[in-house]
Design a protein around this motif. Sequence first.
Motif, PDB file in Angstrom:
ATOM      1  N   MET A 221      13.297   0.971  -0.803  1.00 22.41           N
ATOM      2  CA  MET A 221      12.273   1.905  -1.249  1.00 22.41           C
ATOM      3  C   MET A 221      11.305   2.164  -0.103  1.00 22.41           C
ATOM      4  SD  MET A 221      11.518   0.458  -5.083  1.00 22.41           S
ATOM      5  CE  MET A 221      10.716  -1.024  -4.501  1.00 22.41           C
ATOM      6  N   ASN A 222      11.237   3.408   0.328  1.00 23.24           N
ATOM      7  CA  ASN A 222      10.351   3.813   1.404  1.00 23.24           C
ATOM      8  C   ASN A 222       9.327   4.822   0.889  1.00 23.24           C
ATOM      9  OD1 ASN A 222      11.909   2.267   3.240  1.00 23.24           O
ATOM     10  ND2 ASN A 222      13.287   3.998   3.580  1.00 23.24           N
ATOM     11  N   SER A 223       8.289   5.022   1.662  1.00 19.99           N
ATOM     12  CA  SER A 223       7.246   5.994   1.299  1.00 19.99           C
ATOM     13  C   SER A 223       6.785   5.785  -0.136  1.00 19.99           C
ATOM     14  CB  SER A 223       7.774   7.423   1.497  1.00 19.99           C
ATOM     15  OG  SER A 223       8.176   7.628   2.829  1.00 19.99           O
TER      16      SER A 223
ATOM     17  N   GLN B  44       0.831  -1.182   0.000  1.00 21.29           N
ATOM     18  CA  GLN B  44       0.000   0.000   0.000  1.00 21.29           C
ATOM     19  C   GLN B  44       0.873   1.243   0.000  1.00 21.29           C
ATOM     20  OE1 GLN B  44      -2.695  -0.445   3.355  1.00 21.29           O
ATOM     21  NE2 GLN B  44      -4.255  -1.294   1.989  1.00 21.29           N
ATOM     22  N   ALA B  45       0.305   2.330  -0.464  1.00 21.07           N
ATOM     23  CA  ALA B  45       1.021   3.603  -0.474  1.00 21.07           C
ATOM     24  C   ALA B  45       1.559   3.905   0.919  1.00 21.07           C
ATOM     25  CB  ALA B  45       0.104   4.720  -0.942  1.00 21.07           C
ATOM     26  N   GLY B  46       2.784   4.388   0.953  1.00 19.93           N
ATOM     27  CA  GLY B  46       3.445   4.660   2.215  1.00 19.93           C
ATOM     28  C   GLY B  46       4.284   3.510   2.729  1.00 19.93           C
ATOM     29  N   GLY B  47       4.143   2.348   2.118  1.00 20.48           N
ATOM     30  CA  GLY B  47       4.884   1.173   2.542  1.00 20.48           C
ATOM     31  C   GLY B  47       6.297   1.139   2.003  1.00 20.48           C
ATOM     32  N   SER B  48       6.995   0.053   2.320  1.00 19.99           N
ATOM     33  CA  SER B  48       8.390  -0.092   1.931  1.00 19.99           C
ATOM     34  C   SER B  48       8.635  -1.460   1.311  1.00 19.99           C
ATOM     35  CB  SER B  48       9.307   0.059   3.154  1.00 19.99           C
ATOM     36  OG  SER B  48       9.180   1.332   3.740  1.00 19.99           O
ATOM     37  N   LEU B  49       9.626  -1.511   0.460  1.00 21.37           N
ATOM     38  CA  LEU B  49      10.132  -2.751  -0.109  1.00 21.37           C
ATOM     39  C   LEU B  49      11.634  -2.626  -0.267  1.00 21.37           C
ATOM     40  CD1 LEU B  49       7.603  -3.573  -2.997  1.00 21.37           C
ATOM     41  CD2 LEU B  49       7.931  -4.901  -0.903  1.00 21.37           C
ATOM     42  N   ARG B  50      12.317  -3.745  -0.216  1.00 21.19           N
ATOM     43  CA  ARG B  50      13.742  -3.761  -0.548  1.00 21.19           C
ATOM     44  C   ARG B  50      13.974  -4.745  -1.680  1.00 21.19           C
ATOM     45  NH1 ARG B  50      19.197  -5.336   2.879  1.00 21.19           N
ATOM     46  NH2 ARG B  50      18.404  -7.457   2.571  1.00 21.19           N
TER      47      ARG B  50
END
Length: 126
Positions: free
Chosen positions: A83-85, A13-19
């Motif tokens: 990747m944040n926000s 969801q928007a605002g989440g993070s992935l690496r």
Amino acid sequence: QVQLVESGGGSVQAGGSLRLSCAASGYAFGYTYCMGWFRRAPGKEREGVARIGPDGTTNYADSVPGRFTISQDNGKNTLYLQMNSLKPEDTAMYYCAATLGACPAEFTTGAFYSYWGRGTQVTVSS
């Protein structure tokens, strides 16, 4: 033969993070190569997201500084993109790329990068 394999994509969801991770093989990772992350959204041209040169210098697209961080672990031959926000407009297929030597001046399209992974999908919902 240089091989790049991306992983870590998914749906958030928007605002989440992935690496994202990019496992490299076939060369001496991190010492003589420029490494980069690129993305292609549906209906759009491929664009540069972030890159890191052999000397560790990093560059980012105007849309991501402060939200994305590129890094590498030379011991593991792995490139990362934290990747944040995340925003819905970050939705795209993300590709890892590499080229020998210093980073090319052209960063927007990745035209001068010799080696590419197959990509990992990132989907951000609002």
